[in-house]
Design a protein around this motif. Structure first.
Motif, PDB file in Angstrom:
ATOM      1  N   GLN A 184      18.402   7.637 -20.654  1.00 13.26           N
ATOM      2  CA  GLN A 184      18.105   7.165 -22.018  1.00 13.26           C
ATOM      3  C   GLN A 184      16.956   6.164 -22.013  1.00 13.26           C
ATOM      4  O   GLN A 184      16.097   6.186 -22.908  1.00 13.26           O
ATOM      5  N   ILE A 185      16.960   5.297 -21.015  1.00 17.72           N
ATOM      6  CA  ILE A 185      15.841   4.328 -20.911  1.00 17.72           C
ATOM      7  C   ILE A 185      14.531   5.071 -20.691  1.00 17.72           C
ATOM      8  O   ILE A 185      13.511   4.766 -21.309  1.00 17.72           O
ATOM      9  N   ALA A 186      14.565   6.089 -19.828  1.00 18.70           N
ATOM     10  CA  ALA A 186      13.360   6.858 -19.544  1.00 18.70           C
ATOM     11  C   ALA A 186      12.881   7.618 -20.772  1.00 18.70           C
ATOM     12  O   ALA A 186      11.675   7.856 -20.942  1.00 18.70           O
ATOM     13  N   ALA A 187      13.814   8.025 -21.615  1.00 13.72           N
ATOM     14  CA  ALA A 187      13.454   8.795 -22.810  1.00 13.72           C
ATOM     15  C   ALA A 187      12.969   7.896 -23.956  1.00 13.72           C
ATOM     16  O   ALA A 187      12.580   8.403 -25.007  1.00 13.72           O
ATOM     17  N   THR A 188      13.019   6.613 -23.764  1.00 12.69           N
ATOM     18  CA  THR A 188      12.588   5.671 -24.806  1.00 12.69           C
ATOM     19  C   THR A 188      11.160   5.218 -24.516  1.00 12.69           C
ATOM     20  O   THR A 188      10.899   4.526 -23.521  1.00 12.69           O
ATOM     21  N   ARG A 189      10.256   5.638 -25.375  1.00  8.77           N
ATOM     22  CA  ARG A 189       8.857   5.229 -25.228  1.00  8.77           C
ATOM     23  C   ARG A 189       8.637   3.948 -26.040  1.00  8.77           C
ATOM     24  O   ARG A 189       9.067   3.857 -27.197  1.00  8.77           O
ATOM     25  N   LEU A 190       7.999   2.985 -25.407  1.00  8.44           N
ATOM     26  CA  LEU A 190       7.725   1.718 -26.100  1.00  8.44           C
ATOM     27  C   LEU A 190       6.242   1.371 -25.934  1.00  8.44           C
ATOM     28  O   LEU A 190       5.746   1.267 -24.814  1.00  8.44           O
ATOM     29  N   ALA A 191       5.554   1.246 -27.049  1.00  2.00           N
ATOM     30  CA  ALA A 191       4.148   0.821 -27.032  1.00  2.00           C
ATOM     31  C   ALA A 191       4.071  -0.628 -27.490  1.00  2.00           C
ATOM     32  O   ALA A 191       4.731  -1.024 -28.455  1.00  2.00           O
ATOM     33  N   ILE A 192       3.304  -1.408 -26.785  1.00  2.00           N
ATOM     34  CA  ILE A 192       3.070  -2.797 -27.177  1.00  2.00           C
ATOM     35  C   ILE A 192       1.642  -2.885 -27.704  1.00  2.00           C
ATOM     36  O   ILE A 192       0.668  -2.676 -26.970  1.00  2.00           O
ATOM     37  N   ILE A 193       1.541  -3.153 -28.996  1.00  2.00           N
ATOM     38  CA  ILE A 193       0.238  -3.224 -29.661  1.00  2.00           C
ATOM     39  C   ILE A 193      -0.249  -4.662 -29.619  1.00  2.00           C
ATOM     40  O   ILE A 193       0.427  -5.574 -30.077  1.00  2.00           O
ATOM     41  N   GLY A 194      -1.415  -4.865 -29.043  1.00  4.35           N
ATOM     42  CA  GLY A 194      -2.019  -6.195 -29.050  1.00  4.35           C
ATOM     43  C   GLY A 194      -2.663  -6.475 -30.393  1.00  4.35           C
ATOM     44  O   GLY A 194      -3.371  -5.640 -30.947  1.00  4.35           O
ATOM     45  N   MET A 195      -2.399  -7.646 -30.921  1.00  2.00           N
ATOM     46  CA  MET A 195      -2.984  -8.072 -32.193  1.00  2.00           C
ATOM     47  C   MET A 195      -3.814  -9.329 -31.932  1.00  2.00           C
ATOM     48  O   MET A 195      -3.803  -9.891 -30.842  1.00  2.00           O
ATOM     49  N   GLY A 196      -4.515  -9.784 -32.932  1.00  2.89           N
ATOM     50  CA  GLY A 196      -5.265 -11.026 -32.796  1.00  2.89           C
ATOM     51  C   GLY A 196      -6.232 -10.988 -31.630  1.00  2.89           C
ATOM     52  O   GLY A 196      -6.878  -9.982 -31.338  1.00  2.89           O
ATOM     53  N   LYS A 197      -6.288 -12.108 -30.922  1.00  5.02           N
ATOM     54  CA  LYS A 197      -7.258 -12.226 -29.829  1.00  5.02           C
ATOM     55  C   LYS A 197      -6.928 -11.296 -28.670  1.00  5.02           C
ATOM     56  O   LYS A 197      -7.824 -10.839 -27.955  1.00  5.02           O
ATOM     57  N   ALA A 198      -5.651 -11.014 -28.455  1.00  6.46           N
ATOM     58  CA  ALA A 198      -5.299 -10.094 -27.374  1.00  6.46           C
ATOM     59  C   ALA A 198      -5.792  -8.692 -27.704  1.00  6.46           C
ATOM     60  O   ALA A 198      -6.327  -7.986 -26.845  1.00  6.46           O
ATOM     61  N   GLY A 199      -5.642  -8.280 -28.949  1.00  4.19           N
ATOM     62  CA  GLY A 199      -6.106  -6.960 -29.350  1.00  4.19           C
ATOM     63  C   GLY A 199      -7.615  -6.846 -29.302  1.00  4.19           C
ATOM     64  O   GLY A 199      -8.162  -5.791 -28.990  1.00  4.19           O
TER      65      GLY A 199
END
Length: 975
Positions: A184-199
């Motif tokens: 289940q963990i492997a089947a969960t895709r998680l994207a971390i979107i950088g905002m502000g200065k990191a983005g």
């Protein structure tokens, strides 16, 4: 001096403050390392921390380069020193110089490797240690750069990449720490979107990293389960970065930019995000999304998120009151700064980083609706794109970029000091001194504060000019609501920035932007910029009207539209000249294609006389047999070249001396051509045109008459026949040069006997006249005689004859008195009735006439013995007189300044009004127009008046002393 005194002096020179303590600590180290402390921001701190590190620093101190690197880092960052004290085994990070910044993949692989074989909480500790090791290397590279401002971009980008790598490593640990089934963990895709200065890849040393989490279920996993697992992953990932532990937190993972902020779900699916932005999002949220970038986690999912929100970002500016809402938000940010911090805030305060960022983001959102080239995440790339597209000037862009980098550099050094998040400038002298040394661009605390205050002022000024640009909101809504520009508010704003007829301006705007043509689209987008630039001119209304006419004339010309869109410099120059000069506008109406010259500075340089004469020969040959057509072509060429010189003069590409020579050469070119048409053969008589006055001196201005005399010499015909033929040539010259659009007045007033004399004489007649009847003023007039067209032999012979008259071996006292008498008579009789002598540019006190008569008297007196005085140039003769010791340096400077200012003002009057005038106006609007053409800032009418009156008053004092008051000098005393 004792050794102890010598040592203390050396320590002070290196930057140490506590000399006693420093001497004691230095005894622990090899004296060879002492010079390295000159590169430390705080040598005292560097020495104390080096002592604290003790033997663990010894390997680095054995290498001079490594020792210098370590000392720089310790002197700039007690925070990194604390890290090395906790983990001395990582001092080797500074052993080698970092030749280049590591890339994002390189950092990601290294941080992932640091947690691969580490279990539990220790994994996050290992991650933080590895992160700070990289941070130390980045800081060391940063601190040794010769141009720290240029390094800001690379440092900020690498810090953002390092943050993304840290999030990836923490996410990897989080996946291992969850108790959910592995599949289940492997089947969960998680994207971390950088905002502000990191983005935007412009992160600070210590900054919150703004993120948004996006989850997606794969395979048979349900969305609810994926949301639960994704939320736990997001929480654990953040915890690994920021929770309390043995190794201090790196920074705060801030997810408050997510939909609904703190009250919203930490993790959403992509569909949920998009639905929220379609229905509920506020304007500021789209502004925040400008910098969104896949930062960590599932990058493919992150890219889909960015692609999904992009259309919503770039249509958000068409929302009602969008621009005003962004402006109000910036104002609220300022209002919420604690009163005690307003003056020291680098980030949020007036003239701070937020002013730059908000300005650029607003311009992007408004103009990015139609122009994909400015859809950039980074502040500086966006700024460059805005400049490239013509939405802001290149000078503004360069100034904003420089100021932004300077503020970021200060922010970097402040945060690096203790590895703490701060945006407040210090106020105590010691801290300011250390900060000045840390930046490497300012030598002292005072110079740093002065540079910072200057930067704040520049940033705030640009921010207010661009961010609150009039009509920005109306133009943002124009594609859907074309009538927005007809509102009373729009009229009020136009009036506020300087348009005297807002209603007329709105009609021009509507005509320029209506329809769906490419021209209308580009002009609709650019008008906010163009209107501001017109408003900066002396006559915005006339400039806008002229621009509308020019646009109508050029239609859909590709080069014109491209110039407006892609060349901000050319577009701004166009608005400048159109609002500055009716003279230029009248010529543009006949030669609209000349606007293309504004893209290339070399096109605005005066063309050499040889090139003009070659074109003249080709024109005459091309129209052989059709005299009138050839003359028309020559007059058109003259208009074109005068327009070129007018543009160059207004835009500051030529000096007044170059302008005078250029206008004289253009006059010579047309006279050469029309003379060939009027007198194509020399078999009956020779004919030549002799330039006199300002034309002879190559000192013409706009609107100047061309003083000439005509000379002939029989070759085959009888003297009577030659005279009649020459008179026909003179009449034909007048006819062929007649131009109602750009008059060319051929003034024969300086010929022998003046208005009563023959319009053309033979060379023998001139010689006889000057030998028997010549008056002193006629010899004086010959001082600027110069052959310009016609028979080359006749021109040479005339000049040789003139030399005998104008450069006498000696001059009598009676002749000198006559020159002075005539000058006094000119002042009394030729000055127009009622004219103020202090304001007349030609005949007034200290103006052109005074300088020229004084110089000409010196030539009459001394050119016989001083060959350098034998020149038709006023300034050339003045320089020669100074070099010969006839005029003191100070006096020559005052005379030159007055002559140049009067000449410039006289041409400026013609450029401003398209009429010839010789009196400095009293009307403030007219005076302001002239002042702006003379490069004075807005509102300088009275300043120009004061400068002119002062400059000519000083020149008059010199003139009266040298012309009327001094006895005859040199050879003249023997007359």
């Amino acid at each position: 001096m004792t050794r102890q005194q010598s040592t203390r002096t050396e320590l002070a020179r290196l930057g140490f403050a506590d000399l006693t303590r420093s001497r004691e600590l230095l005894d622990e180290f090899d004296p060879e390392i002492l010079p390295a402390f000159a590169g430390a921001a705080d040598p005292d701190q560097a020495l104390a921390l080096l002592s604290r590190l003790g033997a663990s620093a010894s390997p680095l101190l054995a290498d001079p380069d490594a020792a210098a690197r370590l000392i720089r880092v310790l002197g700039a960052s007690s925070g990194l020193a604390e890290f090395f004290a906790r983990h001395p085994e990582h001092l080797d990070a500074l052993a080698e110089r970092l030749d280049r910044m590591p890339g994002p993949e390189e950092l990601r692989e290294d941080l992932l490797a640091s947690v691969t074989d580490v279990a539990g909480e220790a994994a996050w500790g290992a991650l933080r240690v590895r992160y700070r090791r990289h941070l130390a290397r980045i800081a060391a590279w940063d601190l040794e750069q010769p141009d720290p401002l240029a390094a800001v971009d690379s440092v900020a980008a690498t810090l953002a990449d390092l943050a993304g790598a840290a999030l990836d490593a923490s996410l990897a640990v989080a996946r291992r720490s969850l108790t959910f089934p592995a599949e289940q963990i492997a089947a969960t895709r998680l994207a971390i979107i950088g905002m502000g200065k990191a983005g935007a890849r412009e992160l600070n040393y210590v900054s919150d990293v703004d993120v948004i989490f996006v989850v997606e279920a794969t395979g048979s996993l349900g969305t609810d389960v994926a949301l639960t697992i994704g939320t736990r992953l997001a929480m654990q990932t953040s915890r690994g970065i920021q929770d309390l532990a043995l190794e201090p937190a790196l920074w705060e993972v801030d997810a408050n930019l997510r939909p609904e902020g703190r009250d919203g779900a930490l993790v959403r699916t992509l569909e949920s995000h998009l639905a929220y932005y379609d229905r509920w999002a506020k304007s500021w949220e789209f502004q925040a999304l400008l910098k969104a970038r896949p930062l960590a986690g599932d990058l493919e999912l992150g890219e889909r998120y960015v692609a999904g929100v992009a259309p919503k970002i770039w249509s958000s500016a068409s929302r009602e009151n969008f621009v005003e809402s962004v402006q109000r938000m910036r104002e609220r940010v300022t209002e919420h700064i604690p009163a005690q911090d307003v003056d020291t805030q680098l980030k949020l305060g007036p003239g701070g980083l937020r002013d730059v960022e908000f300005t650029i983001q607003l311009l992007q959102l408004v103009h990015g609706q139609h122009d994909v080239s400015i859809r950039q995440r980074g502040t500086l790339p966006a700024l460059q794109s805005l400049a490239d597209g013509g939405y802001i000037g290149r000078a503004e862009s360069a100034e904003f970029s420089r100021d932004y980098r300077f503020l970021r550099l200060l922010e970097h050094r402040l945060q690096l000091a203790r590895l703490q998040r701060t945006h407040l400038m210090p106020t105590d002298p010691d801290s300011l001194r250390i900060l000045a040394r840390a930046t490497g661009v300012q030598a002292s605390a005072d110079s740093l504060v002065a540079a910072w205050q200057r930067t704040k002022h520049e940033v705030r000024s640009l921010h207010e000019r661009l961010f609150y640009r009039p009509l920005l909101s109306a133009v943002a809504a124009l594609p859907e609501e074309g009538l927005a520009l007809t509102s009373e508010q729009a009229k009020a704003r136009l009036a506020a920035i300087g348009f005297t007829d807002p209603g007329g301006a709105l009609r021009h705007i509507a005509a320029l932007t209506s329809g769906v043509s490419r021209r209308a689209t580009i002009q609709r987008t650019l008008l906010p910029v163009l209107l501001q630039w017109f408003a900066e001119g002396a006559d915005p209304d006339h400039g806008l009207l002229a621009f509308r006419r020019l646009s109508d004339d050029l239609g859909e010309a590709y080069w014109f539209l491209r110039m407006l869109r892609d060349s901000s410099g050319a577009a701004r120059q166009l608005t400048h000249v159109l609002s500055a000069s009716r003279f230029v506008v009248s010529l543009f109406e006949r030669i609209p294609e000349a606007a293309a010259w504004l893209e290339h500075e070399e096109e605005l340089r005066p063309r050499p006389l040889e090139q003009l004469l070659e074109e003249t020969r080709v024109t005459v040959a091309r129209h052989a047999g059709d005299t009138d057509a050839a003359a028309l072509a020559l007059r058109t060429a003259r208009r074109r070249e005068v327009l070129r010189l007018a543009l160059a003069g207004i835009l500051g590409f030529v000096s007044i001396e170059e302008l005078g020579e250029g206008l004289s050469d253009v006059t010579t070119a047309i006279l050469t051509g029309v003379l060939e048409l009027a007198h194509p053969h020399d078999d009956e008589f020779e004919f030549a045109i002799i330039a006199m006055g300002r034309y002879g001196g190559a000192e013409l201005g706009f609107g100047s008459d061309a003083d000439v005399v005509y000379v002939t010499r029989p070759t085959g015909a009888s003297p009577e026949g030659a005279a009649k033929g020459a008179e026909r040539v003179v009449r034909e010259l007048a006819r062929l040069t007649e131009d109602l659009r750009l008059p060319l007045e051929l003034d024969l007033g300086l010929r022998p006997e003046g208005k009563n004399g023959a319009i053309v004489r033979s060379l023998d007649s001139y010689r006889a006249y000057y030998a028997r009847w010549s008056l002193t003023w006629e010899a004086q007039a010959l001082l600027r005689a110069r052959g310009v067209a016609g028979s080359a032999a006749l021109r040479r012979d005339f000049e040789a004859m003139a030399d005998e008259v104008r450069y006498p071996a000696k001059i009598t006292e009676a002749d000198v008195r006559e020159v002075k008498r005539i000058k006094a008579r000119v002042e009394a009789e030729r000055l127009p009735q009622g004219a103020d002598p202090s304001r007349h540019l030609k005949l007034g006190r200290g103006s052109l006439s005074d300088v020229e008569w004084l110089v000409q008297l010196l030539q009459l007196e001394h050119a016989g013995s001083v060959p350098a005085l034998r020149t038709t140039s006023t300034l050339g003769a003045l320089a020669a007189a100074e070099a010969a010791g006839l005029v003191a340096r100070k006096d020559a400077v005052r005379l030159k300044e007055a002559w140049i200012l009067a000449s410039r003002a006289r041409s400026a009057l013609t450029l401003w009004t398209a009429k010839t005038a010789d009196v400095l106006p009293r009307d403030s609007r007219q005076l302001e127009g002239v002042a702006r053409l003379l490069d004075y800032p807005p509102g300088s009418a009275s300043r120009l008046e004061e400068d002119y009156l002062r400059t000519t008053r000083l020149a008059r004092q010199v003139f009266e002393r040298l012309f009327y008051g001094a006895p005859l000098r040199g050879p003249s005393t023997r007359g």
